[in-house]
Design an enzyme around this catalytic site. Sequence first.
Site, PDB file in Angstrom:
ATOM      1  N   GLY A 224      27.360-102.050  87.840  1.00 12.49           N
ATOM      2  CA  GLY A 224      27.358-100.561  87.716  1.00 12.49           C
ATOM      3  C   GLY A 224      27.108 -99.706  88.977  1.00 12.49           C
ATOM      4  O   GLY A 224      27.201 -98.686  88.824  1.00 12.49           O
ATOM      5  N   TYR A 301      41.116 -91.294  85.215  1.00 12.75           N
ATOM      6  CA  TYR A 301      39.688 -90.748  85.290  1.00 12.75           C
ATOM      7  C   TYR A 301      39.828 -89.557  86.195  1.00 12.75           C
ATOM      8  O   TYR A 301      38.514 -89.064  86.355  1.00 12.75           O
ATOM      9  CB  TYR A 301      38.749 -91.988  85.708  1.00 12.75           C
ATOM     10  CG  TYR A 301      39.013 -93.169  85.547  1.00 12.75           C
ATOM     11  CD1 TYR A 301      38.670 -93.424  84.284  1.00 12.75           C
ATOM     12  CD2 TYR A 301      39.181 -94.005  86.327  1.00 12.75           C
ATOM     13  CE1 TYR A 301      38.715 -94.936  83.719  1.00 12.75           C
ATOM     14  CE2 TYR A 301      39.276 -95.545  85.849  1.00 12.75           C
ATOM     15  CZ  TYR A 301      38.854 -95.794  84.440  1.00 12.75           C
ATOM     16  OH  TYR A 301      39.076 -97.161  84.023  1.00 12.75           O
ATOM     17  N   CYS A 326      57.889 -91.647  86.830  1.00 13.07           N
ATOM     18  CA  CYS A 326      58.533 -90.438  86.334  1.00 13.07           C
ATOM     19  C   CYS A 326      57.415 -90.069  85.267  1.00 13.07           C
ATOM     20  O   CYS A 326      57.672 -89.794  84.027  1.00 13.07           O
ATOM     21  CB  CYS A 326      59.535 -90.712  85.189  1.00 13.07           C
ATOM     22  SG  CYS A 326      61.138 -91.655  86.397  1.00 13.07           S
TER      23      CYS A 326
HETATM   24  N1  LLP Z   1      29.563-106.087  83.294  1.00 12.01           N
HETATM   25  C1  LLP Z   1      30.143-105.694  82.590  1.00 12.01           C
HETATM   26  C2  LLP Z   1      29.799-106.090  81.155  1.00 12.01           C
HETATM   27  C3  LLP Z   1      31.228-104.671  82.494  1.00 12.01           C
HETATM   28  O1  LLP Z   1      31.829-104.127  81.552  1.00 12.01           O
HETATM   29  C4  LLP Z   1      31.465-104.056  84.064  1.00 12.01           C
HETATM   30  C5  LLP Z   1      32.553-103.093  84.078  1.00 12.01           C
HETATM   31  C6  LLP Z   1      30.818-104.672  85.063  1.00 12.01           C
HETATM   32  C7  LLP Z   1      30.037-105.535  84.814  1.00 12.01           C
HETATM   33  C8  LLP Z   1      31.004-104.200  86.538  1.00 12.01           C
HETATM   34  O2  LLP Z   1      30.746-102.936  86.688  1.00 12.01           O
HETATM   35  P1  LLP Z   1      30.586-102.445  88.096  1.00 12.01           P
HETATM   36  O3  LLP Z   1      29.519-103.005  88.876  1.00 12.01           O
HETATM   37  O4  LLP Z   1      32.135-102.874  88.735  1.00 12.01           O
HETATM   38  O5  LLP Z   1      30.461-100.927  88.133  1.00 12.01           O
HETATM   39  N2  LLP Z   1      38.146 -99.399  85.415  1.00 12.01           N
HETATM   40  C9  LLP Z   1      36.995 -98.284  85.778  1.00 12.01           C
HETATM   41  C10 LLP Z   1      35.693 -99.082  85.763  1.00 12.01           C
HETATM   42  C11 LLP Z   1      35.261 -99.905  84.308  1.00 12.01           C
HETATM   43  C12 LLP Z   1      34.152-100.934  84.377  1.00 12.01           C
HETATM   44  C13 LLP Z   1      34.187-101.635  83.093  1.00 12.01           C
HETATM   45  N3  LLP Z   1      33.284-102.713  83.088  1.00 12.01           N
HETATM   46  C14 LLP Z   1      37.159 -97.586  87.078  1.00 12.01           C
HETATM   47  O6  LLP Z   1      38.216 -97.768  87.989  1.00 12.01           O
HETATM   48  O7  LLP Z   1      36.106 -96.903  87.480  1.00 12.01           O
END
Ligand code: LLP
Length: 402
Positions: A224, A301, A326
């Site tokens: 995150g 988003y 489209c």
């Molecule tokens: N661990 C779990 C259980 C997760 O669900 C996620 C992301 C991560 C780790 C990794 O999170 P990160 O470090 O990348 O923030 N498509 C969205 C982001 C969806 C994130 C889903 N889960 C976007 O484009 O912002």
Amino acid sequence: MDFTKLSHKYQTPLYVYDFDYIREQFSCVKEAFRARKSLVCYAVKANSNLSVLKHLAALGAGCDCVSVGEIKRALFAGVAKYKIIFSGVGKNDSEIEFALKEDILMLNVESEAELKRVEKIAQILKTIARISIRVNPNVDAKTHPYISTGLKKNKFGVDIDTAKKLYIYCKNSPFLEPVGIHCHIGSQILDVAPYSEATAVTAELLRSLKALEIDIKFFDVGGGLGIRYKDEVTIEPYNFAQAVLANLAGMDVTIVCELGRFLVGNSGYLLTKVLYEKQNGAKRFVIVDAAMNDLIRPSLYNAYHEIEVVDKNGGGTLADVVGPVCESGDFLAKEVMLPPLENGDLLVVKSAGAYCFSMSSNYNSRPRVAEVAIEDGKERLIRRREKFEDLIELEREYLGEQ
Ligand code: LLP
């Protein structure tokens, strides 16, 4: 980076990733947790290209996977089995079976029903499933609602009391071994406080489990960490680590983190060429050859991705940068200042390493684009551009059956 040369050699649209940048980001995180045993499990969903996975594996990363497809990718790219974890709110039987047979590090379980399913399958396979329970700490990560996951109202994890109950259940089952605690509160997090709050909650659980002689070895803080798309002030990995470690004094656990965006997000660029300019009344549109199927984050988003014009001076007037798909929702940027542009001009969409190619699709029968890696000043193709034949491959044989 010579974007013009790359666009000539590989055509556009094109994803380009800076592998040196990924290496630096990875080292930053490892360094931040230096005082502890740590395992960085890259969140494959952010960018699942095999070469990206291989690159991270060579640096020592594990993988956080959310499907059998992702586990298979990680294994194929050379990630060690004992560094792979399997997360996700809805694993099906065959996925659980696969994970158990492959003997990966652990399964992050998200509900009582899932735990029972895992137990059953482990029993059938005559094995012991290593388990981590995903705790929902009811903490507001203060991020986009679609990517916030640590609140009671979200579908993820179980509350602290249920978690405790499940750990006790695991301890008493001959087919389950509780080895980890897991918590992931959301994505693109810019404030360290929610991490402190969430780890305080899970660390307390960890202590109460120790008291019950449930020996937890892995403390998984999820992912995150946010990145800078525009002018965001981001969390330093050191401060992230401190927020976590402050709650773990005296606890002998390996810290696991599941970072995706932080490792790869700002390594990526989407190169796209201008097709046309057009003026509809007062509104100026720059139509480019990349579209929402290639990069859906702005449409989905309302995400901001900086756009730079290659070899043209800035200034100009406000325009929407849109693709050929489209839908009115097909845009890469809205109301950005751009100089007058013409057919063939090259634009670079930045911060395009995470959740960009991996969320791309073939909508409008558009072949997915090529991907290129740059490492030590050299470039190489890491995924070829799809062809029309690839698009119809899984359908063509059925035409004759009617
Ligand atoms: N661990 C779990 C259980 C997760 O669900 C996620 C992301 C991560 C780790 C990794 O999170 P990160 O470090 O990348 O923030 N498509 C969205 C982001 C969806 C994130 C889903 N889960 C976007 O484009 O912002």
